[in-house]
Design a protein around this motif. Structure first.
Motif, mmCIF file in Angstrom:
data_model
loop_
_atom_site.group_PDB
_atom_site.id
_atom_site.type_symbol
_atom_site.label_atom_id
_atom_site.label_comp_id
_atom_site.label_asym_id
_atom_site.label_seq_id
_atom_site.Cartn_x
_atom_site.Cartn_y
_atom_site.Cartn_z
ATOM 1 N N ARG A 177 4.838 -11.668 17.667
ATOM 2 C CA ARG A 177 4.029 -11.005 18.693
ATOM 3 C C ARG A 177 2.696 -10.526 18.149
ATOM 4 N NH1 ARG A 177 8.682 -7.946 19.347
ATOM 5 N NH2 ARG A 177 7.503 -6.074 18.726
ATOM 6 N N LYS A 178 2.727 -9.921 16.945
ATOM 7 C CA LYS A 178 1.545 -9.227 16.418
ATOM 8 C C LYS A 178 0.776 -10.032 15.371
ATOM 9 C CE LYS A 178 2.374 -5.349 18.680
ATOM 10 N NZ LYS A 178 1.435 -4.798 19.690
ATOM 11 N N GLY A 179 1.399 -11.080 14.829
ATOM 12 C CA GLY A 179 0.753 -11.847 13.777
ATOM 13 C C GLY A 179 1.057 -11.284 12.402
ATOM 14 N N VAL A 180 0.890 -12.112 11.371
ATOM 15 C CA VAL A 180 1.143 -11.700 9.988
ATOM 16 C C VAL A 180 -0.156 -11.180 9.383
ATOM 17 C CG1 VAL A 180 1.924 -12.429 7.704
ATOM 18 C CG2 VAL A 180 2.949 -13.442 9.760
ATOM 19 N N PRO A 181 -0.190 -9.923 8.928
ATOM 20 C CA PRO A 181 -1.425 -9.394 8.343
ATOM 21 C C PRO A 181 -1.766 -10.126 7.048
ATOM 22 C CG PRO A 181 0.399 -7.877 7.984
ATOM 23 C CD PRO A 181 0.894 -8.926 8.923
ATOM 24 N N SER A 182 -3.040 -10.429 6.881
ATOM 25 C CA SER A 182 -3.471 -11.170 5.686
ATOM 26 C C SER A 182 -4.146 -10.271 4.659
ATOM 27 C CB SER A 182 -4.423 -12.293 6.086
ATOM 28 O OG SER A 182 -5.574 -11.759 6.744
ATOM 29 N N ASP A 183 -4.524 -9.054 5.060
ATOM 30 C CA ASP A 183 -5.132 -8.123 4.117
ATOM 31 C C ASP A 183 -4.856 -6.699 4.577
ATOM 32 O OD1 ASP A 183 -6.942 -7.550 6.217
ATOM 33 O OD2 ASP A 183 -8.361 -9.055 5.486
ATOM 34 N N VAL A 184 -5.315 -5.747 3.778
ATOM 35 C CA VAL A 184 -5.040 -4.336 4.053
ATOM 36 C C VAL A 184 -5.654 -3.891 5.374
ATOM 37 C CG1 VAL A 184 -5.460 -1.976 3.249
ATOM 38 C CG2 VAL A 184 -4.777 -3.738 1.620
ATOM 39 N N ALA A 185 -6.847 -4.373 5.672
ATOM 40 C CA ALA A 185 -7.511 -3.987 6.915
ATOM 41 C C ALA A 185 -6.676 -4.403 8.125
ATOM 42 C CB ALA A 185 -8.912 -4.592 6.984
ATOM 43 N N GLU A 186 -6.137 -5.612 8.082
ATOM 44 C CA GLU A 186 -5.303 -6.076 9.196
ATOM 45 C C GLU A 186 -3.989 -5.290 9.252
ATOM 46 O OE1 GLU A 186 -4.612 -10.227 9.387
ATOM 47 O OE2 GLU A 186 -6.734 -10.768 9.487
ATOM 48 N N LEU A 187 -3.424 -4.999 8.088
ATOM 49 C CA LEU A 187 -2.172 -4.235 8.055
ATOM 50 C C LEU A 187 -2.349 -2.866 8.703
ATOM 51 C CD1 LEU A 187 0.778 -3.908 7.074
ATOM 52 C CD2 LEU A 187 -0.151 -3.017 4.922
ATOM 53 N N ALA A 188 -3.498 -2.220 8.463
ATOM 54 C CA ALA A 188 -3.749 -0.888 9.020
ATOM 55 C C ALA A 188 -3.789 -0.905 10.543
ATOM 56 C CB ALA A 188 -5.063 -0.334 8.471
ATOM 57 N N GLY A 189 -3.970 -2.087 11.118
ATOM 58 C CA GLY A 189 -3.977 -2.198 12.571
ATOM 59 C C GLY A 189 -2.602 -2.469 13.153
ATOM 60 N N HIS A 190 -1.588 -2.594 12.290
ATOM 61 C CA HIS A 190 -0.225 -2.835 12.763
ATOM 62 C C HIS A 190 0.524 -1.524 12.980
ATOM 63 C CE1 HIS A 190 0.674 -7.250 12.450
ATOM 64 N NE2 HIS A 190 -0.525 -7.208 11.876
ATOM 65 N N ARG A 191 1.672 -1.628 13.620
ATOM 66 C CA ARG A 191 2.565 -0.486 13.799
ATOM 67 C C ARG A 191 3.364 -0.323 12.501
ATOM 68 N NH1 ARG A 191 3.306 0.862 19.158
ATOM 69 N NH2 ARG A 191 5.463 1.544 18.835
ATOM 70 N N LEU A 192 3.270 0.838 11.876
ATOM 71 C CA LEU A 192 3.903 1.064 10.580
ATOM 72 C C LEU A 192 5.087 2.017 10.720
ATOM 73 C CD1 LEU A 192 0.731 1.463 8.321
ATOM 74 C CD2 LEU A 192 1.916 -0.636 9.027
ATOM 75 N N LEU A 193 6.028 1.894 9.808
ATOM 76 C CA LEU A 193 7.228 2.728 9.773
ATOM 77 C C LEU A 193 7.168 3.584 8.513
ATOM 78 C CD1 LEU A 193 9.781 -0.117 10.647
ATOM 79 C CD2 LEU A 193 8.354 1.215 12.213
ATOM 80 N N ASP A 194 7.386 4.893 8.650
ATOM 81 C CA ASP A 194 7.172 5.788 7.512
ATOM 82 C C ASP A 194 8.223 6.895 7.488
ATOM 83 O OD1 ASP A 194 5.963 6.770 5.244
ATOM 84 O OD2 ASP A 194 4.238 7.655 6.275
ATOM 85 N N LYS A 195 8.265 7.620 6.367
ATOM 86 C CA LYS A 195 9.146 8.784 6.239
ATOM 87 C C LYS A 195 8.661 9.909 7.141
ATOM 88 C CE LYS A 195 11.873 9.501 3.230
ATOM 89 N NZ LYS A 195 13.341 9.478 3.204
#
Length: 306
Positions: A177-195
């Motif tokens: 659905r969201k695509g595979v992030p290729s760098d940190v900038a793209e990753l920061a635009g994804h939904r992240l799971l954290d403590k």
């Protein structure tokens, strides 16, 4: 000293102080609170001074109690160490084995080993402390503490059990659905799971350059302090997780999660590992048996590595 069981009473006193109440110490010792109170009363009578100030809400040590507690801890620890070292020569796998580690690691990898050990050595008893705030082997009289990450300078004796690798992972459905992030900038635009608590315990700073919660658009979509919940959220397609391979490695191997090898995973180049810590220089037979069984169960390379 007239009491014939002075060392026993000292041990009860130390347990009461550590537990914070007569009832908590009684539960730990599997006796009634009244039995604990009687032993503390006997100790105070024999010493001729009060050791504890009782109230309806708490116990507070007197100055005499504080002094005795500090000395008693050292004496009891020395006795336990002496017993462990002497038992090691005899090779007897018996007594109580006290182990502390992360809850998820304990349930997955330690508990099966302990069950096998008890089947092989019926005289062995076990206390498994599953807590993210890991105990101190010296203060809490633990035989083995399993810690992860980079070890601080310490007088404890450490043995590396396995490397600690962390990976970015998400479900195939989420990445579809969201695509595979290729760098940190793209990753920061994804939904992240954290403590949820204990800031950046997962180490998102190693990936993003800052804790996930401090990224400008606040990409954290799900928070939990439980590793299994974070893993489950990733499998359910709720976002990208950053977890050790001992948590998500089997899911990656099974195809339930997909590894995202961002920038070659430079964070795994740092020296880090899963360590067995103990305070006694010469491990007892029960500790040796546990360590050998745990190593055999985990294997090398570890069974969880994808």
């Amino acid at each position: 000293m007239k009491a014939p069981h002075f060392a026993d009473y000292l041990a009860v006193f130390v347990d009461v102080v550590r537990a914070g109440s007569f009832s908590a110490a009684a539960r730990d010792r599997a006796v009634t609170p009244s039995a604990i109170v009687r032993q503390i009363n006997t100790l105070e009578q024999e010493l001729g001074v009060p050791l504890l100030i009782r109230s309806t809400r708490s116990l507070t040590m007197t100055d005499a109690g504080q002094s005795l507690f500090e000395r008693a801890k050292r004496l009891l620890d020395d006795l336990a160490d002496a017993h462990a070292e002497v038992s090691a020569f005899h090779g007897l796998v018996a007594g109580t084995l006290r182990v502390a580690c992360f809850p998820t690691f304990g349930k997955r990898y330690v508990l099966p080993v302990l069950a096998k050990l008890q089947a092989e050595y019926p005289s062995l008893k076990v206390e498994l402390d599953l807590n993210e705030k890991l105990g101190d082997p010296v203060l809490e009289r633990l035989d083995v503490v399993i810690r992860m990450g980079e070890l601080p300078d310490s007088t404890l004796i450490a043995a590396k059990l396995a490397p600690l690798n962390r990976v970015l992972a998400a479900s195939p459905a989420y990445l579809g659905r969201k695509g595979v992030p290729s760098d940190v900038a793209e990753l920061a635009g994804h939904r992240l799971l954290d403590k949820l608590h204990r800031a950046d315990l997962l180490g998102w700073s190693d990936v993003l350059g800052r804790p996930a919660a401090e990224v400008s658009n606040d990409p954290v979509a799900f928070r939990s302090d439980d590793f299994e919940a974070l893993r489950g959220a990733a499998i359910a397609g709720m976002g990208v997780t950053f977890l050790p391979t001992w948590v998500v490695g089997p899911d990656i191997k099974a195809g339930v999660l997909t590894r995202i090898p961002l920038a070659g995973e430079p964070w795994n180049a740092r020296p880090s590992g899963i360590y067995l810590l103990r305070s006694v220089p010469l491990p007892s037979a029960k500790v040796r048996a546990f360590v050998e069984a745990l190593r055999a169960f985990i294997n090398a390379p570890p069974i969880w590595e994808p």
